[in-house]
Design an enzyme around this catalytic site. Structure first.
Site, PDB file in Angstrom:
ATOM      1  N   SER A 108      40.092  45.732  55.927  1.00 16.09           N
ATOM      2  CA  SER A 108      39.266  44.545  55.707  1.00 16.09           C
ATOM      3  C   SER A 108      38.714  44.063  57.055  1.00 16.09           C
ATOM      4  O   SER A 108      38.105  44.846  57.779  1.00 16.09           O
ATOM      5  CB  SER A 108      40.108  43.477  54.994  1.00 16.09           C
ATOM      6  OG  SER A 108      39.303  42.469  54.459  1.00 16.09           O
ATOM      7  N   ARG A 112      40.287  29.330  49.710  1.00  8.91           N
ATOM      8  CA  ARG A 112      41.321  30.329  49.466  1.00  8.91           C
ATOM      9  C   ARG A 112      41.376  30.732  47.995  1.00  8.91           C
ATOM     10  O   ARG A 112      41.559  31.911  47.671  1.00  8.91           O
ATOM     11  CB  ARG A 112      42.670  29.784  49.902  1.00  8.91           C
ATOM     12  CG  ARG A 112      43.830  30.741  49.685  1.00  8.91           C
ATOM     13  CD  ARG A 112      43.651  32.061  50.417  1.00  8.91           C
ATOM     14  NE  ARG A 112      44.915  32.783  50.560  1.00  8.91           N
ATOM     15  CZ  ARG A 112      45.091  33.859  51.310  1.00  8.91           C
ATOM     16  NH1 ARG A 112      44.066  34.356  51.987  1.00  8.91           N
ATOM     17  NH2 ARG A 112      46.254  34.435  51.406  1.00  8.91           N
ATOM     18  N   ASP A 122      38.832  47.627  44.066  1.00  3.10           N
ATOM     19  CA  ASP A 122      38.353  46.613  45.030  1.00  3.10           C
ATOM     20  C   ASP A 122      36.913  46.241  44.712  1.00  3.10           C
ATOM     21  O   ASP A 122      36.016  47.079  44.815  1.00  3.10           O
ATOM     22  CB  ASP A 122      38.465  47.190  46.450  1.00  3.10           C
ATOM     23  CG  ASP A 122      38.172  46.170  47.554  1.00  3.10           C
ATOM     24  OD1 ASP A 122      37.587  45.109  47.263  1.00  3.10           O
ATOM     25  OD2 ASP A 122      38.550  46.461  48.701  1.00  3.10           O
ATOM     26  N   HIS A 139      41.171  44.463  46.197  1.00  2.50           N
ATOM     27  CA  HIS A 139      41.115  44.549  47.655  1.00  2.50           C
ATOM     28  C   HIS A 139      42.509  44.478  48.274  1.00  2.50           C
ATOM     29  O   HIS A 139      42.805  45.193  49.242  1.00  2.50           O
ATOM     30  CB  HIS A 139      40.233  43.412  48.165  1.00  2.50           C
ATOM     31  CG  HIS A 139      39.998  43.430  49.644  1.00  2.50           C
ATOM     32  ND1 HIS A 139      39.413  44.489  50.287  1.00  2.50           N
ATOM     33  CD2 HIS A 139      40.265  42.508  50.602  1.00  2.50           C
ATOM     34  CE1 HIS A 139      39.329  44.223  51.594  1.00  2.50           C
ATOM     35  NE2 HIS A 139      39.845  43.038  51.807  1.00  2.50           N
ATOM     36  N   ASP A 140      43.369  43.622  47.748  1.00  3.73           N
ATOM     37  CA  ASP A 140      44.725  43.493  48.290  1.00  3.73           C
ATOM     38  C   ASP A 140      45.520  44.790  48.202  1.00  3.73           C
ATOM     39  O   ASP A 140      46.598  44.891  48.812  1.00  3.73           O
ATOM     40  CB  ASP A 140      45.490  42.384  47.556  1.00  3.73           C
ATOM     41  CG  ASP A 140      45.261  41.015  48.195  1.00  3.73           C
ATOM     42  OD1 ASP A 140      44.588  40.948  49.246  1.00  3.73           O
ATOM     43  OD2 ASP A 140      45.759  40.015  47.644  1.00  3.73           O
TER      44      ASP A 140
END
Lengths: 382, 382
Positions: free
Chosen positions: A170, A240, A333, A363-364
């Site tokens: 990332s 967030r 992702d 993505h994580d």
């Protein structure tokens, strides 16, 4: 080159979520640059300090150093338990350590907190030299290249001329590819995970909404909230929540939460759904450990990311990468889609096609699928 | 059954973005229910008024009526030009009109503004009966079923026992499927576009972040801002920016905007990227024409959407739909992914498999691809 401030048993400060001198240092060490850092935007940044952690021992020939670069809200604590100074365990603990894929019995691992961050490196929450206040809104605009230049200063100070491997995912992957283009002779191998050659329109769009949420918070005060009683925690929390959804995948959220209400709450009478409570939880965790000013500076740097800028374009810039390279993305992702990793793999001469990490976590996945990621790192370290 | 308030040449009110009595009525007419509406949450809503528009003529046997149901920020103005009372042209103008797929020379088209909305129907910006103030935060929690029950009252008043076709996309599709389940004998055919049998965890997640942005705006005042000098336009603008990204597709944004800065602006010095300016534009447009209170009420109703609630589950509820049905989704839609339309098509006995509208525009494709959508409507109207 490093000094460890005296530890005191204080919680992370609630106003900014930044690590501050005097807080427990944990495994952190520091490097402070002897000269101001020239910035890509113009001008220079004085008193640049990077917090970093290391694992293992640097070999006498200095050939075994591995640089691990963290993502937006990461920090230097790649491996190791939680403890004073480190409110959470290492974010790649399963990947880095004795006997792990990045075996610290063999490799000397270095992880700096990014310049502009808030976990010991110079950022908006740091004291502005010559004043008794934090930088706040006066902190300069940074780019990934500025951050990498600061990291090169750390490498110099550690006596590391060439990294055996530079790895990042990332935002960390943005810095990693900048390392390989800016200092091709200093990168022995390169592992790029869930990252991009340049920030896309959609990545910029999501980022701008997050920046807008922070700046719309009355406690933002143009970034000059560090001496106030409260920071822009509502705005940072909204940012967030949004970011977290982009970090995960639709099917995973559906499987985990569906339409269930949070236990004992009624969404028809002001209560929450489970998925809302889950986002609240991640927002509350972040605002306690992260500074909104750093979030803004790092997010703007990510938006500015374009490895081809001033280098005749992306193709031309990546053509100079000679280090053995692996590029990998996560199949689920949607924030850094595989098309971005395929572009990197196609344009880096020393890369073969992009590898695919299989994961339901979006993505994580690059943080979570440590077994698959570990195999990629081991392949490059062989 | 309908009264047209006296028009005056005023702009839409900047405080709430809601149409108000006394503003130009345009093509709007009104139906006010004679009795309070019992609500699914409990209690009842007095003085329910629906604004609606019609096109064409109801046949003597009343067999040619088509109900068109709008999405979250839509309204009754399906077709026709902009003009006093209608700041924008009809949102499905290419689909509905003389000689169009829904030919108003043959069909009598009815489009109500959803209950809870802000374009003439009763919503949070409407005067609360017995007071001299808007409902504001006291407006009750609504469900799609409440909205459909109000629309059934309008159908009764118009003398329409059975719709030849009920069509809706997104939130309009939620109401359309509720029509078919709540009043199966009143729905002759059903066209469901880019919609779902129930709101998913991810849809709820995106919605909750938008609700959070509105409620975090200090001008929200718990929903009671309608008499204040300013509404929560920053929060609503943030919500719209987020929603708009979910309405579009990554590749389209990349093709249109890439990383370009907005003309004359420098993102390294506080300026915007084109994609940020594009989102600003959509936010500014929305806050001028839409009431934040309606946005909250309608979004909460969408989160509550579950056609199987109290009916033994989705499968059992949809098993009762007998009307010829087409379900279609947009291939690039990531907000209402095709899996949701496939679920609807699989569980509605009278539907064949889900059709796919090909479009680069994501969820908004159901509004934009009028030729493909028109073919689906024409197929059902044949």
């Amino acid at each position: 080159m490093s000094t460890v401030p005296r530890a005191r048993p204080a919680p992370l400060p609630p106003v900014t979520g930044a690590w501050r001198d005097g807080d427990p240092a944990g495994r952190r060490r520091w490097h402070t640059a002897g000269t101001p850092l020239p910035l890509e935007v113009g001008g220079e940044l004085p008193g640049v300090r990077l917090a970093f952690e290391t694992w293992g021992r640097l070999a006498p020939d200095r050939s075994n150093a591995v640089l691990v670069l963290h993502a937006l809200t990461g920090d230097s604590h790649v491996a190791g338990p939680a403890g004073p100074g480190h409110p959470t365990p290492g974010w790649w603990d399963a990947l880095v350590g004795p006997g792990r894929a990045v075996d610290t019995d063999r490799w000397f691992v270095v992880a700096p907190n990014a310049l502009g961050g808030c976990q010991g490196s110079t950022g908006p929450a740091s004291p502005r030299p010559g004043t008794d206040r934090a930088w706040g809104g006066a902190f300069p605009f940074l780019t990934q290249r500025d951050q990498v230049a600061a990291e090169a200063g750390l490498a110099d100070a550690l006596g590391i001329e060439r990294w055996a491997l530079v790895v990042g995912g990332s935002m960390g992957g943005m810095r990693a590819v900048e390392w390989a283009v800016s200092y091709p002779e200093r990168v022995g191998a390169l592992l790029l995970l869930a990252t991009a050659a340049s920030a896309s329109a959609e990545q910029i769009a999501w980022a701008e909404i997050q920046l807008g949420a922070i700046r719309a918070d009355p406690h933002w005060r143009g970034g000059d909230y560090h001496s106030a009683g409260r920071g822009p925690v509502d705005g940072l929390g909204l940012a967030r929540r949004l970011a977290h959804v982009t970090y995960r995948a639709e099917a995973e959220l559906q499987t985990r939460f569906g339409r269930s209400p949070q236990g004992g709450e009624d969404p028809w009478h002001g209560g929450r759904y489970q998925v809302g409570s889950y986002l609240d939880h991640h927002a509350e965790k972040l605002v306690r450990r992260f500074d909104a000013g750093s979030y803004v500076v790092l997010t703007e740097a990510m938006n500015a990311h374009d490895v081809g800028r001033g280098r005749g374009g992306i193709r031309s810039a990546l053509a100079g990468v000679r280090a053995p390279t692996l590029v990998a993305g996560v199949d689920s992702d949607r924030l850094y889609p595989l098309s971005q990793q395929r572009e990197l793999a196609a344009l880096i001469p020393s890369a073969d096609g992009a590898r695919v990490v299989e994961s339901p976590y979006g993505h994580d996945g690059f943080l979570i699928e440590t077994e698959q990621v570990g195999r990629l790192a081991a392949e490059l370290l062989r």
